[in-house]
Design an enzyme around this catalytic site. Structure first.
Site, short mmCIF file in Angstrom:
data_model
loop_
_atom_site.label_atom_id
_atom_site.label_comp_id
_atom_site.label_asym_id
_atom_site.label_seq_id
_atom_site.Cartn_x
_atom_site.Cartn_y
_atom_site.Cartn_z
CG ASP A 10 -1.82 1.22 1.31
OD1 ASP A 10 -2.33 1.63 0.25
OD2 ASP A 10 -2.03 1.78 2.40
CB SER A 11 0.15 4.77 -0.71
OG SER A 11 -0.96 4.90 0.15
CE1 TYR A 42 2.53 5.46 -3.21
CE2 TYR A 42 1.31 3.69 -4.27
CZ TYR A 42 2.46 4.15 -3.66
OH TYR A 42 3.53 3.29 -3.50
N GLY A 43 -2.97 9.21 -3.75
CA GLY A 43 -4.24 9.74 -4.28
C GLY A 43 -4.15 10.94 -5.18
CB CYS A 73 -3.31 0.72 -2.47
SG CYS A 73 -3.27 2.46 -2.91
CG ASN A 74 -9.78 1.24 -2.58
OD1 ASN A 74 -10.82 0.72 -2.93
ND2 ASN A 74 -9.32 1.13 -1.36
CB THR A 75 -4.94 5.14 -5.11
OG1 THR A 75 -5.76 5.66 -4.07
CG2 THR A 75 -4.54 6.23 -6.05
CB CYS A 183 -9.11 5.25 0.72
SG CYS A 183 -7.42 5.52 1.33
CB THR A 184 -6.78 0.17 2.36
OG1 THR A 184 -5.63 0.88 1.87
CG2 THR A 184 -7.28 -0.78 1.28
CG HIS A 185 -4.52 5.14 4.50
ND1 HIS A 185 -4.05 4.64 3.31
CD2 HIS A 185 -3.43 5.52 5.21
CE1 HIS A 185 -2.72 4.73 3.30
NE2 HIS A 185 -2.33 5.26 4.45
N1 DGL Z 1 -4.67 3.24 0.93
C1 DGL Z 1 -4.71 3.96 -0.32
C2 DGL Z 1 -6.01 3.61 -1.05
O1 DGL Z 1 -6.65 2.61 -0.74
C3 DGL Z 1 -4.44 5.39 0.00
C4 DGL Z 1 -4.12 6.18 -1.17
C5 DGL Z 1 -3.21 7.34 -0.94
O2 DGL Z 1 -2.05 7.11 -0.57
O3 DGL Z 1 -3.64 8.46 -1.21
O4 DGL Z 1 -6.42 4.28 -1.96
#
Ligand code: DGL
Length: 260
Positions: A10-11, A42-43, A73-75, A183-185
């Site tokens: 993930d990011s 990453y978003g 990570c969805n992004t 978003c997983t966060h």
């Molecule tokens: N956990 C990432 C997601 O699911 C976060 C993206 C980010 O870093 O902006 O999209």
């Protein structure tokens, strides 16, 4: 091959919400988690940059000998998983905002989606959204600033609460009854969101579904660990070790800081 690790990236620390579910469902599997916190979020980045970082994370995990990779990570999933699947032969599991379950469960026919700019502007998200939202009002909201606060250990701060209040208000005005965490966060926001949302609004995230999908793909590829050796779970970050530690539901976690 089956005794090798599942790689998860993930990011940053968001994918730990997915690791928790995978570990719960597949306790005999060894895992290697890569948190690219240094490059979070990453978003707001463009597609090319997200692809480049996803390729880098994938190659790092493949070099560790992983048998399968979970893009937690969805992004990264919505922008890069097609390319990863095309370029590498091991199986990939991704995560996308759970619009379908929300569409099926919504009675008010209005749902909210909180996700990153990178996810909401992706082609893959648009395709899925169009498929399931024809008779729905979908209130999309970019969660600017949330990832940064979580990465900085400010999950339970007043700043977070105020940010969330401002993001939820337009959704509440539209009478949503489901909120999709895209978003997983954002999984880690659940206790705060429960305080801010009326009780009837369901919070929907995809962590459990990703764990089930991981199990199913391991089974179909004959990659489930059949050895009785004790599993190992290793965590690597180029960010703050303490933040990972605070979010992990594991007392035996081995977290290592790396330059990456
Ligand atoms: N956990 C990432 C997601 O699911 C976060 C993206 C980010 O870093 O902006 O999209």
């Amino acid at each position: 091959m089956s005794s090798k690790s599942i790689g998860i990236f993930d990011s940053g620390v968001g994918g730990l919400s997915i690791w928790n579910e995978i570990h719960l469902l597949l306790p005999m599997e060894s895992t290697i988690y890569l948190s690219d916190s240094k490059h979070a979020p990453y978003g707001p980045k463009g597609k090319e940059a997200i692809i480049e970082l996803s390729v880098k994370n994938t190659e790092w995990l493949i070099n560790q000998g992983c048998k399968l990779i979970v893009v937690a990570c969805n992004t990264a999933t919505t922008n890069a998983i097609d390319i990863l699947r095309k370029n590498y032969s091991i199986p990939f599991i991704g995560i996308e905002p759970a619009i379908k379950p929300a569409a099926l469960q919504s009675k008010s026919k209005a749902i909210g989606i909180l996700a990153t700019k990178g996810t909401l502007s992706s082609h893959l998200f648009h395709e899925t959204s169009q498929l399931y939202s024809s008779d729905l009002l979908v209130v999309e909201q970019v969660g600017d600033g949330i990832v940064e606060l979580i990465e900085n250990g400010a999950l339970y701060s007043d700043q977070m609460k105020h940010l969330l209040q401002s993001y939820l208000q337009p959704m509440l005005d539209a009478k949503i009854d489901c909120l999709v965490l895209g978003c997983t966060h954002y999984h880690f926001l659940t206790p705060i969101l429960k305080q801010l949302l009326p009780e009837h609004v369901k919070i929907i995230d995809s962590g459990k579904a990703v764990a089930r999908q991981t199990k199913s793909i391991l089974e179909s590829n004959i990659l489930l660990n059949t050895e009785t050796s004790v599993e190992q779970n290793r965590f690597y970050t180029n960010g703050n070790v303490k933040v990972i530690d605070s979010l992990l539901k594991s007392e035996t976690a081995r977290i290592k800081k790396i330059d990456f």
